[in-house]
Design a protein around this motif. Structure first.
Motif, PDB file in Angstrom:
ATOM      1  N   PRO A  88       1.427  -1.231  -0.100  1.00  0.00           N
ATOM      2  CA  PRO A  88       0.227   0.106  -0.132  1.00  0.00           C
ATOM      3  C   PRO A  88       0.829   1.031  -0.113  1.00  0.00           C
ATOM      4  CG  PRO A  88      -0.483  -1.528   1.867  1.00  0.00           C
ATOM      5  CD  PRO A  88       0.991  -1.665   1.425  1.00  0.00           C
ATOM      6  N   GLU A  89       0.223   2.208  -0.896  1.00  0.00           N
ATOM      7  CA  GLU A  89       1.106   3.294  -0.588  1.00  0.00           C
ATOM      8  C   GLU A  89       1.434   3.976   0.990  1.00  0.00           C
ATOM      9  OE1 GLU A  89       0.535   8.471  -2.819  1.00  0.00           O
ATOM     10  OE2 GLU A  89      -0.975   7.239  -2.512  1.00  0.00           O
ATOM     11  N   ASP A  90      -0.106   3.983   1.237  1.00  0.00           N
ATOM     12  CA  ASP A  90       0.654   4.480   2.807  1.00  0.00           C
ATOM     13  C   ASP A  90       0.980   3.901   3.395  1.00  0.00           C
ATOM     14  OD1 ASP A  90      -2.121   3.071   2.885  1.00  0.00           O
ATOM     15  OD2 ASP A  90      -2.882   4.874   3.556  1.00  0.00           O
ATOM     16  N   GLY A  91       0.734   2.638   3.020  1.00  0.00           N
ATOM     17  CA  GLY A  91       1.723   1.551   4.437  1.00  0.00           C
ATOM     18  C   GLY A  91       3.087   2.145   5.185  1.00  0.00           C
ATOM     19  N   PRO A  92       3.239   1.831   5.831  1.00  0.00           N
ATOM     20  CA  PRO A  92       5.258   2.441   6.080  1.00  0.00           C
ATOM     21  C   PRO A  92       6.028   1.548   5.825  1.00  0.00           C
ATOM     22  CG  PRO A  92       4.568   0.877   8.064  1.00  0.00           C
ATOM     23  CD  PRO A  92       3.132   0.945   6.829  1.00  0.00           C
ATOM     24  N   ALA A  93       6.072   0.439   5.107  1.00  0.00           N
ATOM     25  CA  ALA A  93       6.980  -0.412   4.252  1.00  0.00           C
ATOM     26  C   ALA A  93       7.348   1.137   2.738  1.00  0.00           C
ATOM     27  CB  ALA A  93       7.293  -1.473   3.492  1.00  0.00           C
ATOM     28  N   ASN A  94       6.143   1.345   1.819  1.00  0.00           N
ATOM     29  CA  ASN A  94       6.471   2.166   0.807  1.00  0.00           C
ATOM     30  C   ASN A  94       7.070   3.518   1.047  1.00  0.00           C
ATOM     31  OD1 ASN A  94       5.990   2.777  -1.132  1.00  0.00           O
ATOM     32  ND2 ASN A  94       4.828   2.974  -1.633  1.00  0.00           N
ATOM     33  N   GLN A  95       6.177   4.236   2.944  1.00  0.00           N
ATOM     34  CA  GLN A  95       6.725   5.285   3.468  1.00  0.00           C
ATOM     35  C   GLN A  95       8.145   5.073   3.123  1.00  0.00           C
ATOM     36  OE1 GLN A  95       4.308   6.086   5.868  1.00  0.00           O
ATOM     37  NE2 GLN A  95       2.420   6.837   4.711  1.00  0.00           N
TER      38      GLN A  95
END
Length: 124
Positions: A88-95
């Motif tokens: 997910p875009e708003d997930g911590p991994a992507n952030q």
């Protein structure tokens, strides 16, 4: 995926470079796309260029369901065969990938690497 379009991060962007350091390579058809800095737009008619041995997909400014329910992406063998990782875009991994700092990249790798390893395993 963003809007009704698709794209790929390229060498020079932390979101790609961190995986290149792990031994992943850019899918050859993606390297032939017109680039803009460290990003290449993928025309709808060229979505098949995203089909690879393993892929990592996310969205930009769209609900995660838009990615999960995308018929074009879901038609790719990499997705059908379970060799795609979707974050997910708003997930911590992507952030963490987007931030591109050593600490955030380490965190993201800890989250994503096991998923990529599972996606890269040959089917039984």
């Amino acid at each position: 995926k963003f809007g009704n379009a698709y794209g790929a991060y390229l060498e020079g962007d932390a979101r790609f470079d961190v995986f290149a350091a792990l031994g992943f390579v850019q899918n050859p058809p993606v390297t032939r796309l017109q680039s803009s800095g460290f990003f290449a737009s993928v025309p709808v008619e060229r979505v098949s260029d995203l089909n690879a041995q393993v892929a990592l997909f996310s969205t930009i400014g769209l609900p995660f369901a838009e990615l999960q329910n995308d018929a074009r992406l879901n038609s790719l063998a990499v997705v059908r065969d379970g060799r795609a990782v979707e974050i997910p875009e708003d997930g911590p991994a992507n952030q963490g990938l987007a931030a591109g700092t050593p600490v955030s990249l380490k965190f993201s790798l800890e989250q994503i690497t096991p998923k990529l390893a599972a996606a890269a395993r040959p089917a039984p």
